[in-house]
Design an enzyme around this catalytic site. Structure first.
Site, PDB file in Angstrom:
ATOM      1  N   GLU A  66      49.250 -44.887  69.433  1.00 39.85           N
ATOM      2  CA  GLU A  66      50.431 -44.066  69.686  1.00 39.85           C
ATOM      3  C   GLU A  66      51.163 -44.527  70.942  1.00 39.85           C
ATOM      4  O   GLU A  66      50.556 -44.741  71.987  1.00 39.85           O
ATOM      5  CB  GLU A  66      50.036 -42.589  69.834  1.00 39.85           C
ATOM      6  CG  GLU A  66      49.371 -41.997  68.603  1.00 39.85           C
ATOM      7  CD  GLU A  66      50.288 -41.965  67.362  1.00 39.85           C
ATOM      8  OE1 GLU A  66      51.509 -42.151  67.517  1.00 39.85           O
ATOM      9  OE2 GLU A  66      49.767 -41.753  66.254  1.00 39.85           O
ATOM     10  N   HIS A  75      45.345 -42.574  66.519  1.00 40.87           N
ATOM     11  CA  HIS A  75      45.008 -41.878  65.274  1.00 40.87           C
ATOM     12  C   HIS A  75      44.153 -42.795  64.406  1.00 40.87           C
ATOM     13  O   HIS A  75      44.353 -44.012  64.395  1.00 40.87           O
ATOM     14  CB  HIS A  75      46.282 -41.476  64.507  1.00 40.87           C
ATOM     15  CG  HIS A  75      46.785 -40.110  64.860  1.00 40.87           C
ATOM     16  ND1 HIS A  75      47.971 -39.896  65.543  1.00 40.87           N
ATOM     17  CD2 HIS A  75      46.266 -38.870  64.616  1.00 40.87           C
ATOM     18  CE1 HIS A  75      48.145 -38.589  65.700  1.00 40.87           C
ATOM     19  NE2 HIS A  75      47.133 -37.943  65.146  1.00 40.87           N
ATOM     20  N   CYS A 126      47.225 -32.980  67.981  1.00 48.22           N
ATOM     21  CA  CYS A 126      47.032 -34.314  68.564  1.00 48.22           C
ATOM     22  C   CYS A 126      48.119 -34.635  69.577  1.00 48.22           C
ATOM     23  O   CYS A 126      47.835 -35.088  70.685  1.00 48.22           O
ATOM     24  CB  CYS A 126      47.005 -35.385  67.469  1.00 48.22           C
ATOM     25  SG  CYS A 126      45.477 -35.355  66.526  1.00 48.22           S
ATOM     26  N   ARG A 158      52.948 -27.446  61.124  1.00 50.56           N
ATOM     27  CA  ARG A 158      53.138 -27.259  59.681  1.00 50.56           C
ATOM     28  C   ARG A 158      52.071 -26.315  59.137  1.00 50.56           C
ATOM     29  O   ARG A 158      52.287 -25.604  58.164  1.00 50.56           O
ATOM     30  CB  ARG A 158      53.049 -28.648  59.017  1.00 50.56           C
ATOM     31  CG  ARG A 158      53.375 -28.742  57.561  1.00 50.56           C
ATOM     32  CD  ARG A 158      53.284 -30.195  57.085  1.00 50.56           C
ATOM     33  NE  ARG A 158      52.104 -30.904  57.568  1.00 50.56           N
ATOM     34  CZ  ARG A 158      50.885 -30.797  57.008  1.00 50.56           C
ATOM     35  NH1 ARG A 158      50.678 -30.053  55.952  1.00 50.56           N
ATOM     36  NH2 ARG A 158      49.864 -31.468  57.507  1.00 50.56           N
TER      37      ARG A 158
HETATM   38  N1  PCA Z   1      44.482 -34.536  63.743  1.00 49.49           N
HETATM   39  C1  PCA Z   1      45.489 -33.523  63.950  1.00 49.49           C
HETATM   40  C2  PCA Z   1      44.853 -32.524  64.893  1.00 49.49           C
HETATM   41  C3  PCA Z   1      43.398 -32.825  64.894  1.00 49.49           C
HETATM   42  C4  PCA Z   1      43.285 -34.151  64.254  1.00 49.49           C
HETATM   43  O1  PCA Z   1      42.259 -34.815  64.156  1.00 49.49           O
HETATM   44  C5  PCA Z   1      46.828 -34.085  64.412  1.00 49.49           C
HETATM   45  O2  PCA Z   1      47.157 -35.237  64.073  1.00 49.49           O
HETATM   46  O3  PCA Z   1      47.569 -33.402  65.120  1.00 49.49           O
END
Ligand code: PCA
Length: 220
Positions: A88, A177, A151, A98
């Protein structure tokens, strides 16, 4: 957990989330857990799980930073639908959920920090890390958004703390991610590959202080 003999090494804090949104598990936590206590480039990895809950997640992250004073922080989360490890670039000052978080809270169009700037950039060398993961033969990409759910909340809160708290001025941080595991959906990546990519990315971040220039838009 930190074995006593490793307590003197500088720390890398690696966080993952608990399961959310109907999934039975969260690969981000499994991956972080797999590296807990390992030594990478002379640093000890400390893994911690954060709850997929807006306020509590950043509160717990703050407590971890205060207690352990890591030199590098990498927070992980699951992004179902993404095909590779997703580095990111930017955290934005908005919460727009959402679905409800694990505590039933669903903020819509709310800032994370009322007086905070619109966004923070990762202070990790994401292009060099992208190159390191790709060279290890794994799928990776630079992502321009961590979304607007928990996140992004954790990523923004992390960058805000590192920027505004003098105690943390020597620490660098960012967010990655990870994709689904094979039995969760498609596209996906086996846990061993996620862990392998993570290890390469952390090693790279530790020995790369200035990001590499790969050429405009290349590899992303
Ligand atoms: N993914 C979510 C929140 C927790 C996770 O593992 C997100 O992308 O916000």
């Amino acid at each position: 957990m930190l074995p006593d003999s490793q307590n003197t090494l500088p720390l890398v804090l690696l966080t993952g989330f608990d399961a959310f949104g109907g999934d039975a598990l969260n690969p981000s936590w499994l991956a972080a857990q797999a590296l807990d206590g390992q030594i990478i480039e002379g640093h000890c990895v400390l893994a911690a799980q954060l709850p997929t809950v807006f306020k509590t997640s950043s509160k717990q992250l703050t407590a971890l930073l205060q207690q352990h004073r890591p030199v590098l922080v990498l927070c992980l989360g699951l992004a179902g639908g993404r095909g590779g490890l997703s580095l990111e670039r930017v955290a934005i000052n908005i919460q727009d959920a959402r679905i409800a978080d694990n505590a039933g809270t669903q903020p819509i169009d709310l800032p994370i920090i009322q007086t905070g700037p619109a966004a923070y950039f990762s202070t990790l060398p994401i292009k060099a890390m992208l190159q390191a993961i790709t060279l290890a033969g794994l799928a990776a990409e630079i992502s321009q958004t961590a979304g607007t759910f928990v996140c992004n909340h954790v990523f923004y809160s992390l960058m805000h703390m590192l920027k505004t708290n003098r105690k943390f001025r020597h620490a660098r941080g960012g967010f990655m991610h990870v994709p689904y595991l094979p039995d969760q959906g498609f596209p996906n990546m086996p846990i061993e590959k996620i862990v392998q990519g993570l290890r390469a990315a952390i090693a790279c971040a530790l020995f790369t202080k200035t990001d590499v220039l790969l050429g405009a838009g290349s590899l992303n």
